[in-house]
Design a protein around this motif. Structure first.
Motif, PDB file in Angstrom:
ATOM      1  N   ARG A 190       0.818  -1.208   0.000  1.00 26.28           N
ATOM      2  CA  ARG A 190       0.000   0.000   0.000  1.00 26.28           C
ATOM      3  C   ARG A 190       0.854   1.261   0.000  1.00 26.28           C
ATOM      4  O   ARG A 190       0.477   2.292  -0.575  1.00 26.28           O
ATOM      5  CB  ARG A 190      -0.973  -0.008   1.185  1.00 26.28           C
ATOM      6  N   MET A 191       2.002   1.212   0.655  1.00 29.46           N
ATOM      7  CA  MET A 191       2.904   2.368   0.631  1.00 29.46           C
ATOM      8  C   MET A 191       3.407   2.657  -0.785  1.00 29.46           C
ATOM      9  O   MET A 191       3.423   3.807  -1.233  1.00 29.46           O
ATOM     10  CB  MET A 191       4.097   2.119   1.566  1.00 29.46           C
TER      11      MET A 191
ATOM     12  N   MET B  14      12.107   2.428  -0.077  1.00 27.76           N
ATOM     13  CA  MET B  14      12.914   3.440  -0.761  1.00 27.76           C
ATOM     14  C   MET B  14      13.599   2.856  -1.998  1.00 27.76           C
ATOM     15  O   MET B  14      13.688   3.517  -3.051  1.00 27.76           O
ATOM     16  CB  MET B  14      13.957   4.002   0.205  1.00 27.76           C
ATOM     17  N   VAL B  15      14.062   1.631  -1.891  1.00 22.34           N
ATOM     18  CA  VAL B  15      14.687   0.969  -3.042  1.00 22.34           C
ATOM     19  C   VAL B  15      13.665   0.767  -4.159  1.00 22.34           C
ATOM     20  O   VAL B  15      13.980   0.936  -5.347  1.00 22.34           O
ATOM     21  CB  VAL B  15      15.297  -0.380  -2.609  1.00 22.34           C
ATOM     22  N   GLU B  16      12.435   0.430  -3.811  1.00 21.88           N
ATOM     23  CA  GLU B  16      11.392   0.176  -4.810  1.00 21.88           C
ATOM     24  C   GLU B  16      10.946   1.450  -5.524  1.00 21.88           C
ATOM     25  O   GLU B  16      10.584   1.410  -6.705  1.00 21.88           O
ATOM     26  CB  GLU B  16      10.195  -0.504  -4.144  1.00 21.88           C
ATOM     27  N   VAL B  17      10.942   2.591  -4.808  1.00 24.21           N
ATOM     28  CA  VAL B  17      10.481   3.837  -5.456  1.00 24.21           C
ATOM     29  C   VAL B  17      11.613   4.547  -6.183  1.00 24.21           C
ATOM     30  O   VAL B  17      11.358   5.500  -6.939  1.00 24.21           O
ATOM     31  CB  VAL B  17       9.830   4.795  -4.427  1.00 24.21           C
TER      32      VAL B  17
ATOM     33  N   GLY C 135      23.120   6.048   1.134  1.00 20.64           N
ATOM     34  CA  GLY C 135      23.006   5.828   2.582  1.00 20.64           C
ATOM     35  C   GLY C 135      21.969   4.772   2.910  1.00 20.64           C
ATOM     36  O   GLY C 135      22.168   3.938   3.808  1.00 20.64           O
ATOM     37  N   ILE C 136      20.849   4.796   2.180  1.00 17.51           N
ATOM     38  CA  ILE C 136      19.791   3.801   2.396  1.00 17.51           C
ATOM     39  C   ILE C 136      20.308   2.392   2.098  1.00 17.51           C
ATOM     40  O   ILE C 136      20.040   1.434   2.837  1.00 17.51           O
ATOM     41  CB  ILE C 136      18.568   4.111   1.507  1.00 17.51           C
ATOM     42  N   GLN C 137      21.046   2.250   0.995  1.00 18.58           N
ATOM     43  CA  GLN C 137      21.572   0.943   0.612  1.00 18.58           C
ATOM     44  C   GLN C 137      22.529   0.395   1.663  1.00 18.58           C
ATOM     45  O   GLN C 137      22.492  -0.792   2.008  1.00 18.58           O
ATOM     46  CB  GLN C 137      22.299   1.046  -0.743  1.00 18.58           C
ATOM     47  N   ILE C 138      23.388   1.264   2.186  1.00 18.01           N
ATOM     48  CA  ILE C 138      24.325   0.840   3.230  1.00 18.01           C
ATOM     49  C   ILE C 138      23.572   0.445   4.493  1.00 18.01           C
ATOM     50  O   ILE C 138      23.860  -0.571   5.130  1.00 18.01           O
ATOM     51  CB  ILE C 138      25.335   1.971   3.526  1.00 18.01           C
ATOM     52  N   ALA C 139      22.578   1.261   4.863  1.00 17.70           N
ATOM     53  CA  ALA C 139      21.786   0.965   6.061  1.00 17.70           C
ATOM     54  C   ALA C 139      21.010  -0.338   5.901  1.00 17.70           C
ATOM     55  O   ALA C 139      20.891  -1.133   6.838  1.00 17.70           O
ATOM     56  CB  ALA C 139      20.818   2.119   6.345  1.00 17.70           C
TER      57      ALA C 139
ATOM     58  N   VAL D 282      11.452   7.703  -9.100  1.00 20.05           N
ATOM     59  CA  VAL D 282      11.897   9.071  -8.825  1.00 20.05           C
ATOM     60  C   VAL D 282      12.993   9.527  -9.791  1.00 20.05           C
ATOM     61  O   VAL D 282      12.950  10.647 -10.318  1.00 20.05           O
ATOM     62  CB  VAL D 282      12.393   9.186  -7.360  1.00 20.05           C
ATOM     63  N   LYS D 283      13.975   8.677 -10.020  1.00 23.43           N
ATOM     64  CA  LYS D 283      15.171   9.081 -10.762  1.00 23.43           C
ATOM     65  C   LYS D 283      14.892   9.743 -12.115  1.00 23.43           C
ATOM     66  O   LYS D 283      15.498  10.784 -12.431  1.00 23.43           O
ATOM     67  CB  LYS D 283      16.091   7.872 -10.960  1.00 23.43           C
TER      68      LYS D 283
END
Length: 334
Positions: free
Chosen positions: A188-189, A283-286, A308-312, A290-291
């Motif tokens: 849903r997100m 975030m990876v899916e969206v 940063g998201i990928q590392i986290a 966005v790009k």
């Protein structure tokens, strides 16, 4: 179905206890002889239970004399009278069960869809709104139940117990809906983000587009969705959206150690670790959505954020796998 089945078992347990009471008082057994409870049950328990709503109990039906199960000597209540009393009692039970099931069914219907819509709309005051709805509808259902019980001659304690069960039923309906919504939050997100992002872009076509602002606005709404469904907040306590945002956006090297501060101890639907994992995967899916809409400068900022998201995400996966391995000895691969 499981709620109804459990309630039927509960009612049947009470009926069994009442049958035992009637058996004990039906005869003086100081000499140690007389009928057994099993025989007594077979005398009374001919036909469907009170919880079978398709059956109509007739207290005036003729009483069969197939067995003489009560001793003539020492008898306090004859077998005929016992059957009549039991039949009348089961009529009473059937009336109560029918009323309670009807009232709880109506409460389920008045809560179910509105709660689902409130949870999906995801606002700062979602849980306050749901709590107000729960209180209002439970009071209305309780009034209806009390009115229906007036003709059934129950003592005050029994009425209070039924009202307490009704209150718990309403809360269970809300919690059940919240669990259903929590199970589909990731999908849903993504759907919400895609819809919002495309809608905002179409609105801005006639003027200069601030894609970064559009992205952040859509992300904020999706984060709010996750926060709302992460815990049941009917008691008015728990984390705030500001603390929740800090939990998700505090950088790739952050280690989750504030669970007791940020998420309700009771009523948690999605743990802090799982919330971070859901957010990072989201975030990876969206990212591919966005790009293409970003210019060079915005793309640089976005790529830095996604790095940063990928590392986290990698760190969280490693930490989760290590925790499961240490706890169970079973390696886990994502």
């Amino acid at each position: 179905m499981s709620i109804v089945r459990n309630r039927k078992e509960y009612i049947q347990a009470i009926a069994d206890e009442c049958m035992m009471m009637l058996w004990i008082i039906s005869e003086i057994r100081l000499d140690g002889d007389g009928d057994t409870f099993e025989n007594f049950r077979s005398l009374l328990d001919e036909g469907p239970r009170a919880t079978d709503r398709s059956y109509h109990f007739d207290p005036l039906a003729s009483i069969s004399h197939k067995k003489v199960l009560i001793l003539k000597a020492g008898t306090l209540i004859s077998s005929d009278k016992c059957k009549l009393l039991w039949s009348q009692f089961m009529v009473h039970v059937d009336s109560i069960v029918t009323l309670v099931l009807d009232v709880e069914g109506k409460l389920t219907r008045t809560l179910g869809e509105p709660v689902k819509e409130f949870l999906r709309s995801a606002r700062d005051n979602t849980w306050a709104t749901i709590k107000m709805l729960l209180v209002t509808e439970t009071i209305a259902a309780a009034s209806y139940l009390q009115y229906g019980l007036l003709d059934l001659v129950l003592d005050e304690g029994a009425v209070k117990e039924l009202l307490s069960r009704l209150k718990n039923h309403g809360r269970n309906v809300v919690e059940s809906k919240a669990k259903e919504e929590a199970a589909t939050i990731s999908m849903r997100m993504k759907d919400r983000f895609t819809k919002l992002f495309n809608t905002y872009l179409s609105r801005e076509q006639k003027r200069k587009i601030d894609v970064q602002a559009i992205v952040q606005s859509a992300l904020d709404e999706c984060m709010l969705m996750l926060w709302v469904i992460s815990a049941i907040r009917l008691d008015g306590d728990g984390d705030t959206i500001e603390n929740f945002r800090y939990l998700l956006d505090d950088g790739p090297l952050a280690y989750i150690s504030r669970e007791e501060e940020l998420i309700l101890r009771a009523g948690t639907l999605i743990s802090p670790d799982k919330c971070k994992l859901i957010w990072y995967l989201f975030m990876v899916e969206v990212d591919p959505i966005v790009k293409p809409a970003l210019d060079a400068q915005e793309a640089y900022k976005w790529n830095k954020r996604m790095s940063g998201i990928q590392i986290a995400l990698l760190a969280l996966r490693v930490a989760t796998s290590t925790l499961i391995f240490v706890t169970t000895g079973v390696p886990v691969f994502f």
